[in-house]
Scaffold this active site. Structure first.
Site, PDB file in Angstrom:
ATOM      1  N   HIS A 181       0.836  -1.205   0.000  1.00  0.00           N
ATOM      2  CA  HIS A 181       0.000   0.000   0.000  1.00  0.00           C
ATOM      3  C   HIS A 181       0.863   1.244   0.000  1.00  0.00           C
ATOM      4  O   HIS A 181       2.075   1.160   0.242  1.00  0.00           O
ATOM      5  CB  HIS A 181      -0.864   0.019   1.264  1.00  0.00           C
ATOM      6  CG  HIS A 181      -0.045   0.206   2.505  1.00  0.00           C
ATOM      7  ND1 HIS A 181       0.591  -0.837   3.140  1.00  0.00           N
ATOM      8  CD2 HIS A 181       0.279   1.324   3.193  1.00  0.00           C
ATOM      9  CE1 HIS A 181       1.265  -0.370   4.177  1.00  0.00           C
ATOM     10  NE2 HIS A 181       1.105   0.943   4.230  1.00  0.00           N
ATOM     11  N   HIS A 230       5.614   6.442  -0.838  1.00  0.00           N
ATOM     12  CA  HIS A 230       6.394   5.216  -1.058  1.00  0.00           C
ATOM     13  C   HIS A 230       5.562   3.990  -0.709  1.00  0.00           C
ATOM     14  O   HIS A 230       4.596   4.076   0.047  1.00  0.00           O
ATOM     15  CB  HIS A 230       7.675   5.229  -0.213  1.00  0.00           C
ATOM     16  CG  HIS A 230       7.412   5.124   1.252  1.00  0.00           C
ATOM     17  ND1 HIS A 230       7.037   6.214   2.027  1.00  0.00           N
ATOM     18  CD2 HIS A 230       7.425   4.060   2.100  1.00  0.00           C
ATOM     19  CE1 HIS A 230       6.850   5.817   3.264  1.00  0.00           C
ATOM     20  NE2 HIS A 230       7.078   4.515   3.350  1.00  0.00           N
TER      21      HIS A 230
END
Ligand code: ATP
Ligand code: MG
Length: 176
Positions: free
Chosen positions: A44, A126
């Site tokens: 995620h 990220h």
């Protein structure tokens, strides 16, 4: 207060099946210990981390999310990196696109009405690929992937003893 009244929560972008597969192959370590790979179903991108939250606050959080207006956008995941201190291997966009920055800022704005203090640190988009990675040499070329983003989710963390550890509680579609 009972402990089970609280959950560790965060807002995130959640990849579709094809993006999830592509994300796993963005980084090509050529040496070093691969560490502990993130479970594929846990991949995620965190938008806003809320921490431990009492269930009474959920209504305000969900209300804030439902007021977000964001058009779908595409994320170019074209960069991989390694953070030495947390020993994390990650991938992400080399430039954070404007709609993503706006989404994070709008979420933080809305959540401040629920008593959350906006993160002071600069948002660094990220996806964590692996943890406990030791000295790593990465192939220069990242295997880029395009991530079509058309929703964001509220997630509970540490929901089980074994991975996958995250559970999507609610999803909001972006308007096109
Ligand atoms: P672990 O902490 O067990 O190593 P984790 O970091 O994936 O695993 P959480 O700490 O529950 O699990 O975090 C959930 C998500 O929120 C992760 O993407 C994590 O990077 C992010 N996160 C955690 N703490 C913070 C924080 N203080 N600020 C911003 N993001 C955070
Ligand atoms: Mg953590």
């Amino acid at each position: 207060m009972a402990k089970d009244n609280r959950q560790r929560l965060f807002f995130a972008l959640w990849p579709d099946v094809a993006t999830r597969k592509a994300l796993r192959h963005t980084a090509q370590p050529i040496s070093g210990s691969p560490g502990r790979l993130q479970h594929p179903l846990d991949l995620h991108m965190t938008l806003v981390f809320l921490g431990m939250v009492e269930s009474e606050r959920l209504a305000c959080i969900e209300d804030a999310a439902s007021h977000i207006r964001c058009e779908p956008f595409t994320l170019s995941i074209d960069r991989v990196g390694y953070w030495k201190r947390p020993r994390i291997l990650w991938c992400g966009p080399s430039q954070s696109p404007a709609p993503l920055n706006r989404l994070v800022a709008d979420l933080q704005d809305g959540l401040s009405a629920c008593g959350f203090v906006p993160e002071k640190r600069h948002f660094l988009p990220h996806v964590t690929l692996a943890r406990k990675v030791s000295v790593l040499e990465l192939a220069e070329e990242a295997h880029s992937c395009e991530w079509p983003v058309d929703s964001f989710v509220l997630v509970a963390s540490d929901t089980g003893v074994a991975p996958p550890r995250y559970k999507i509680l609610k999803k909001w579609a972006m308007d096109s």
